[in-house]
Design a protein around this motif. Structure first.
Motif, PDB file in Angstrom:
ATOM      1  N   GLU A 164       0.834  -1.202   0.000  1.00 19.15           N
ATOM      2  CA  GLU A 164       0.000   0.000   0.000  1.00 19.15           C
ATOM      3  C   GLU A 164       0.871   1.255   0.000  1.00 19.15           C
ATOM      4  O   GLU A 164       0.580   2.235  -0.697  1.00 19.15           O
ATOM      5  CB  GLU A 164      -0.917   0.000   1.239  1.00 19.15           C
ATOM      6  N   LEU A 165       1.962   1.211   0.744  1.00 19.73           N
ATOM      7  CA  LEU A 165       2.912   2.328   0.744  1.00 19.73           C
ATOM      8  C   LEU A 165       3.596   2.460  -0.614  1.00 19.73           C
ATOM      9  O   LEU A 165       3.694   3.561  -1.175  1.00 19.73           O
ATOM     10  CB  LEU A 165       3.971   2.115   1.831  1.00 19.73           C
ATOM     11  N   ILE A 166       4.048   1.349  -1.139  1.00 19.50           N
ATOM     12  CA  ILE A 166       4.812   1.355  -2.393  1.00 19.50           C
ATOM     13  C   ILE A 166       4.028   1.971  -3.544  1.00 19.50           C
ATOM     14  O   ILE A 166       4.566   2.748  -4.340  1.00 19.50           O
ATOM     15  CB  ILE A 166       5.245  -0.081  -2.763  1.00 19.50           C
ATOM     16  N   LYS A 167       2.756   1.654  -3.627  1.00 22.84           N
ATOM     17  CA  LYS A 167       1.991   2.122  -4.790  1.00 22.84           C
ATOM     18  C   LYS A 167       1.799   3.639  -4.779  1.00 22.84           C
ATOM     19  O   LYS A 167       1.475   4.228  -5.809  1.00 22.84           O
ATOM     20  CB  LYS A 167       0.646   1.407  -4.879  1.00 22.84           C
ATOM     21  N   HIS A 168       2.025   4.269  -3.619  1.00 17.68           N
ATOM     22  CA  HIS A 168       1.886   5.724  -3.530  1.00 17.68           C
ATOM     23  C   HIS A 168       3.225   6.461  -3.681  1.00 17.68           C
ATOM     24  O   HIS A 168       3.249   7.688  -3.690  1.00 17.68           O
ATOM     25  CB  HIS A 168       1.251   6.118  -2.190  1.00 17.68           C
TER      26      HIS A 168
END
Length: 245
Positions: free
Chosen positions: A170-174
Motif C-alpha cells: 500500500e505504501l509502495i503504490k503511492h
C-alpha cells in the motif's frame, strides 16, 4: 448454414448498451459498458480467498473499469465511484448490509461532491526526500499482481506476514521516487522487489507522512460508502445477484 459461435459472439459484441458514469478525477461523465456475466463471475470468485482474495477483488475491479469505461488514466480515487456506477446500472440501487436493505442512491449523489485532491506531494526527513502520488489503476495493478504472487508463496498460518506485506505494498503504490541528495530512485524504473527493499529501510517517521497523504482518498471513499449510519462494504458481495435486495 447456421451462424458460427465466432460470428454470434461478434454480433453480441456489436450490441451497445452504453451509459454514462461519473469519474471524480475528470469531474465529468464518460461512456461505460455494462458488466458482463463473466466479469461478475471473476469478481465473485475472489470472495473465497481470504486476505489474498481482497487483493484479487481489487485487481478484478480495476480490470473491469479499464475494459468497460472509456479512458485510460483513471486513478485509485475513481475506483469506488465507478464501481458503484457500474454496479447500480447492472444490478440496481439496492444492496444488503447486515441483513438490511440499503439504497445506493445517496452514494451516487455524494460521488459528485469531489474534494480538492492532492495528486502529488513531497515529504522529507533529514536528507531523504520522498515524492508521493495518487496512483493510476494501471500502476496499482502492477503492485497488486506482485503482492498476490508473494502472498501465494506464504503458508496458510502466516496471516500476520500477509497483512504486513499488504501494508508495505500500500505504501509502495503511492511512492513515485526516493531521493538522497543527488541520488534518486525512480520507482517506475525499479522492480517491485527492489521497491520493497527501499521502503522497508526508510525511517518510520516517513511512513506517517505517507499514510497521511493517501488517507485523503480513504476519507472520500468512506464518505461515499456511508449511507445514513450504514457503511456499504466494498467487496465481492456487492456483485452477488442472488442477494435479495
Amino acid at each position: 448454414m447456421g451462424t458460427t459461435t465466432k460470428d454470434f459472439l461478434s454480433k453480441l459484441n456489436e450490441i451497445k448498451n452504453e451509459f454514462k458514469i461519473f469519474v471524480p478525477s475528470l469531474k465529468k461523465q464518460v461512456t461505460a459498458k455494462p458488466i458482463t456475466l463473466k466479469q461478475q463471475k471473476d469478481i465473485i470468485s475472489t470472495a473465497v480467498n481470504g486476505v489474498q482474495g481482497a487483493l484479487q477483488f481489487s485487481q478484478a475491479i480495476n480490470d473491469v473499469i479499464l475494459e468497460n469505461v472509456d479512458g485510460d488514466d483513471f486513478y485509485t480515487i475513481d475506483k469506488v465511484p465507478i464501481v458503484l456506477g457500474l454496479r447500480t446500472h447492472s444490478l440496481g440501487n439496492n444492496v444488503k448490509v447486515d441483513g438490511a436493505t440499503v439504497s445506493l442512491e445517496q452514494s451516487l449523489q455524494k460521488i459528485k461532491d469531489v474534494p480538492k485532491f492532492k495528486y502529488n506531494e513531497e515529504v522529507s526527513i533529514d536528507n531523504i526526500v520522498v515524492k508521493i502520488r495518487i496512483p493510476t489503476l494501471k500502476e496499482e495493478n502492477v503492485i497488486l499482481r506482485k503482492c498476490i504472487q508473494e502472498i501465494d508463496k506464504l503458508k496458510d498460518e502466516d496471516l500476520s506476514e500477509a497483512v504486513g506485506l499488504i501494508y508495505i505494498f500500500e505504501l509502495i503504490k503511492h511512492i513515485k521516487s526516493v531521493g538522497i541528495e543527488e541520488d534518486v530512485a525512480d520507482f517506475n524504473e525499479l522492480r517491485v522487489v527492489d521497491r520493497i527493499k527501499i521502503v522497508e529501510t526508510l525511517p518510520l517517521e516517513l511512513y506517517e507522512k505517507i499514510t497521511s497523504f493517501y488517507q485523503q482518498s480513504s476519507k472520500y471513499d468512506l464518505s461515499v460508502l456511508t449511507v445514513d449510519d450504514t457503511v456499504v462494504t466494498m467487496d465481492a458481495s456487492l456483485f452477488d445477484a442472488t442477494i435479495d435486495a
